[in-house]
Design a protein around this motif. Structure first.
Motif, PDB file in Angstrom:
ATOM      1  N   GLY A 104       0.871  -1.181   0.000  1.00  0.00           N
ATOM      2  CA  GLY A 104       0.000   0.000   0.000  1.00  0.00           C
ATOM      3  C   GLY A 104       0.902   1.224   0.000  1.00  0.00           C
ATOM      4  O   GLY A 104       1.913   1.245   0.694  1.00  0.00           O
TER       5      GLY A 104
ATOM      6  N   VAL B  85      -3.603   8.066   0.179  1.00  0.00           N
ATOM      7  CA  VAL B  85      -3.372   6.763   0.797  1.00  0.00           C
ATOM      8  C   VAL B  85      -4.077   5.688  -0.016  1.00  0.00           C
ATOM      9  O   VAL B  85      -5.290   5.761  -0.238  1.00  0.00           O
ATOM     10  CB  VAL B  85      -3.925   6.745   2.250  1.00  0.00           C
ATOM     11  N   SER B  86      -3.328   4.693  -0.456  1.00  0.00           N
ATOM     12  CA  SER B  86      -3.961   3.626  -1.245  1.00  0.00           C
ATOM     13  C   SER B  86      -4.397   2.489  -0.334  1.00  0.00           C
ATOM     14  O   SER B  86      -3.896   2.329   0.775  1.00  0.00           O
ATOM     15  CB  SER B  86      -2.980   3.072  -2.281  1.00  0.00           C
ATOM     16  N   ASP B  87      -5.324   1.672  -0.814  1.00  0.00           N
ATOM     17  CA  ASP B  87      -5.629   0.414  -0.146  1.00  0.00           C
ATOM     18  C   ASP B  87      -4.440  -0.527  -0.385  1.00  0.00           C
ATOM     19  O   ASP B  87      -3.668  -0.310  -1.324  1.00  0.00           O
ATOM     20  CB  ASP B  87      -6.907  -0.201  -0.750  1.00  0.00           C
TER      21      ASP B  87
ATOM     22  N   TYR C 103      -3.575 -10.280   6.362  1.00  0.00           N
ATOM     23  CA  TYR C 103      -2.330  -9.628   5.968  1.00  0.00           C
ATOM     24  C   TYR C 103      -1.212  -9.933   6.952  1.00  0.00           C
ATOM     25  O   TYR C 103      -1.461 -10.134   8.134  1.00  0.00           O
ATOM     26  CB  TYR C 103      -2.516  -8.107   5.925  1.00  0.00           C
TER      27      TYR C 103
HETATM   28  P1  ADP Z   1      -0.604   4.559   9.114  1.00  0.00           P
HETATM   29  O1  ADP Z   1      -1.434   5.780   9.040  1.00  0.00           O
HETATM   30  O2  ADP Z   1      -0.239   4.164  10.476  1.00  0.00           O
HETATM   31  O3  ADP Z   1       0.582   4.604   8.213  1.00  0.00           O
HETATM   32  P2  ADP Z   1      -2.700   3.090   7.659  1.00  0.00           P
HETATM   33  O4  ADP Z   1      -3.579   2.025   8.204  1.00  0.00           O
HETATM   34  O5  ADP Z   1      -3.325   4.379   7.310  1.00  0.00           O
HETATM   35  O6  ADP Z   1      -1.511   3.288   8.672  1.00  0.00           O
HETATM   36  O7  ADP Z   1      -2.011   2.474   6.391  1.00  0.00           O
HETATM   37  C1  ADP Z   1      -1.090   3.128   5.683  1.00  0.00           C
HETATM   38  C2  ADP Z   1      -0.789   2.381   4.407  1.00  0.00           C
HETATM   39  O8  ADP Z   1      -0.377   1.065   4.683  1.00  0.00           O
HETATM   40  C3  ADP Z   1      -1.976   2.255   3.478  1.00  0.00           C
HETATM   41  O9  ADP Z   1      -1.531   2.592   2.175  1.00  0.00           O
HETATM   42  C4  ADP Z   1      -2.356   0.804   3.545  1.00  0.00           C
HETATM   43  O10 ADP Z   1      -2.849   0.328   2.327  1.00  0.00           O
HETATM   44  C5  ADP Z   1      -1.038   0.149   3.847  1.00  0.00           C
HETATM   45  N1  ADP Z   1      -1.152  -1.127   4.582  1.00  0.00           N
HETATM   46  C6  ADP Z   1      -1.888  -1.385   5.675  1.00  0.00           C
HETATM   47  N2  ADP Z   1      -1.700  -2.654   6.080  1.00  0.00           N
HETATM   48  C7  ADP Z   1      -0.797  -3.211   5.246  1.00  0.00           C
HETATM   49  C8  ADP Z   1      -0.174  -4.494   5.132  1.00  0.00           C
HETATM   50  N3  ADP Z   1      -0.416  -5.461   6.015  1.00  0.00           N
HETATM   51  N4  ADP Z   1       0.695  -4.698   4.131  1.00  0.00           N
HETATM   52  C9  ADP Z   1       0.986  -3.712   3.246  1.00  0.00           C
HETATM   53  N5  ADP Z   1       0.429  -2.508   3.299  1.00  0.00           N
HETATM   54  C10 ADP Z   1      -0.450  -2.237   4.271  1.00  0.00           C
END
Ligand code: ADP
Ligand code: MG
Length: 477
Positions: A8, A154-156, A207
């Motif tokens: 992501g 922010v991407s999924d 994940y």
């Molecule tokens: P933060 O704000 O703490 O960085 P977020 O939940 O907003 O956390 O996620 C940030 C980024 O991480 C998003 O782009 C999401 O898609 C990605 N992401 C979340 N979980 C995972 C994972 N297990 N593996 C890879 N990318 C992830």
């Protein structure tokens, strides 16, 4: 074990406004350190931020372009942390209600198009910058950048390989430039990317634990950093060890990622609505006006190129990946008599190669579409062959003059006089008794040999079609 990669991305895009997000200070890049660090950017006591509506306009423009939900009411929040480049102790960002909600973007992959979800895009202010170079072992702080408007996209976690991540990044990069909301300059930090990377056994739904990689400032490094990180995580898990959730730094010189700090959680930041800024409320007219102003988007333009100019999807995609390149092609095809397909081959072939090699942007190109159109027309009206045209193009690129001037001064005009070509053909055949015999024995391939000899004698200037015709005629076919 077969592992699947999950990625992501979080992308910070500097918005192209003249002044900062909460003050009238300039956002121009490259000024003397701290000359643009106004009282609001560093939150001196008693100052109040005032929202720059232009930043909201650009963020909405992005949201509409990806078909995302636009929140009519969004809220600014303080994200509290201390870092030398953020001496005021908090960053104004958006937390619970961002300006842009869920959307999606389509990317190209080797297996065809794929949709990548966009979780959100929020407005925030940029921090300052720490400087470590040329400071005799000390660090400097430049707060000029503090307060520059950003959207964080922010991407999924939808990407499954480094290649897909790069493809997504390129799509977004092209889109923000198309929209004119950012210059996208990666060297200057206008477009920055953090990659969240995890792995999981194939087929597992849950994940794995992710690492967040910071400091990747080119498309190539994104790919390398992710690949390095995936290998590192596979090694850990296959060693019965664990991936820890942390922030890692990519070191391009060593091509590795290094632990920077353990990952903070959202609650560590003590987010709360900024008491100095009211919620931002956008009305329908504001959004309608932005919708009206949207340019034709890369994807729409690609489809139009396929339909209108009969180009294949890949070429159309390449042409439209850069707005200025697509504009150049459109002018060129309107000005020249050759088919759009030939014009496209020139733009994606010789022209792009020359741009790459000289490391210049299409916007700085010295050969105008009109000048290139004249060159292509000289192929069409048979003044020169396609092969000679490449030679003329190189001379034009080197600033030796217009197509017509170069053709004239270098004597490159094609020989189309039938009698002249005939006499050269006869000469070559007379000198090639052995090959003529081979030909009569049924070896068609020696035709190539004859053509080569004729071109040699004419310095490539004989009209290829006429040469072929006359040759076959003489050989009795
Ligand atoms: P933060 O704000 O703490 O960085 P977020 O939940 O907003 O956390 O996620 C940030 C980024 O991480 C998003 O782009 C999401 O898609 C990605 N992401 C979340 N979980 C995972 C994972 N297990 N593996 C890879 N990318 C992830
Ligand atoms: Mg993050």
């Amino acid at each position: 074990m077969q592992w699947e990669t999950v990625i992501g991305l979080e992308i910070h895009v500097q918005l192209q406004t003249r002044s900062k997000i909460f003050s009238g200070a300039s956002t121009a890049y490259g000024a003397e350190p701290n000359t643009q660090a106004c009282d609001v950017s560093i939150a001196l006591p008693g100052v109040l931020p005032v929202m720059n509506i232009e930043a909201a306009r650009l963020a909405v423009k992005f949201g509409l372009a990806i078909g995302a939900q636009i929140n009519r009411r969004s809220v600014f929040a303080r994200k509290n942390y201390f870092y030398p480049d953020l001496p005021k102790g908090y960053q104004i960002s958006q937390f619970e209600i961002p300006i842009v909600g869920k959307g999606a973007i389509e990317i190209e992959t080797p297996d065809g198009p794929k949709s990548v979800g966009i979780t959100r895009a929020h407005l925030e202010e940029d921090a300052g910058k720490s400087l470590h170079e040329n400071l005799d072992g000390q660090s400097g702080i430049d707060l000029n950048r503090a307060g520059t408007p950003l959207i964080e996209i922010v991407s999924d976690p939808d990407m499954r390989s480094a290649t897909e991540a790069v493809s997504y990044l390129r799509k977004l990069h092209s889109l923000v430039r198309y929209l004119g909301i950012s210059d996208g300059n990666m060297q200057e930090g206008s477009f920055r990317c953090d990659a969240n990377v995890s792995i999981r056994p194939f087929g597992q739904e849950e994940y794995g634990t992710r690492a967040e990689i910071k400091n990747i400032n080119s498309f190539r490094f994104v790919e390398k950093a992710i690949n390095y990180e995936v290998d590192r995580q596979i090694d850990l898990l296959e060693d019965d060890s664990k991936v820890i959730q942390e922030t890692r730094l990519y070191d391009a010189d060593k091509d590795e990622t290094r632990s920077m700090r353990s990952k903070e959680e959202a609650h560590d930041y003590r987010y709360f609505p900024d008491p100095d800024l009211p919620p931002m409320v956008l009305d329908d007219a504001f959004i309608a006006e932005i919708l009206e102003s949207l340019p034709e988007l890369p994807h729409q333009r690609q489809l139009r190129f396929v339909k209108e100019f009969e180009l294949n999807a890949r070429d159309a995609d390449q042409l439209t990946s850069d707005r200025a390149l697509a504009d150049y092609f459109e002018s060129l095809q309107a000005l020249t008599k050759v088919s759009p397909r030939i014009a496209s081959n020139w733009v994606l072939g010789d022209l792009s190669a020359a741009l790459n090699q000289s490391e210049i942007e299409i916007t700085d190109i010295r050969i105008s579409a009109k000048e290139l159109a004249t060159l292509l027309d000289r192929i069409e009206d048979k003044t020169i062959s396609g092969k000679i045209a490449k030679e003329v193009f190189t001379a034009m690129w080197n600033g030796e003059g217009s197509a017509d001037q170069i053709i004239k001064s270098k004597g490159l005009k094609q020989i189309t006089d039938t009698d002249a070509i005939e006499s050269i053909v006869e000469q070559v055949l007379a000198e090639s008794e052995e090959q003529v015999l081979q030909y009569r024995d049924g070896n068609q391939k020696v035709i190539g040999y004859f053509v080569g000899q004729i071109m040699k004698k004419t310095a490539g200037k004989a009209n290829p079609q006429q040469v072929n015709e006359i040759l076959r005629n003489k050989l009795g076919q």
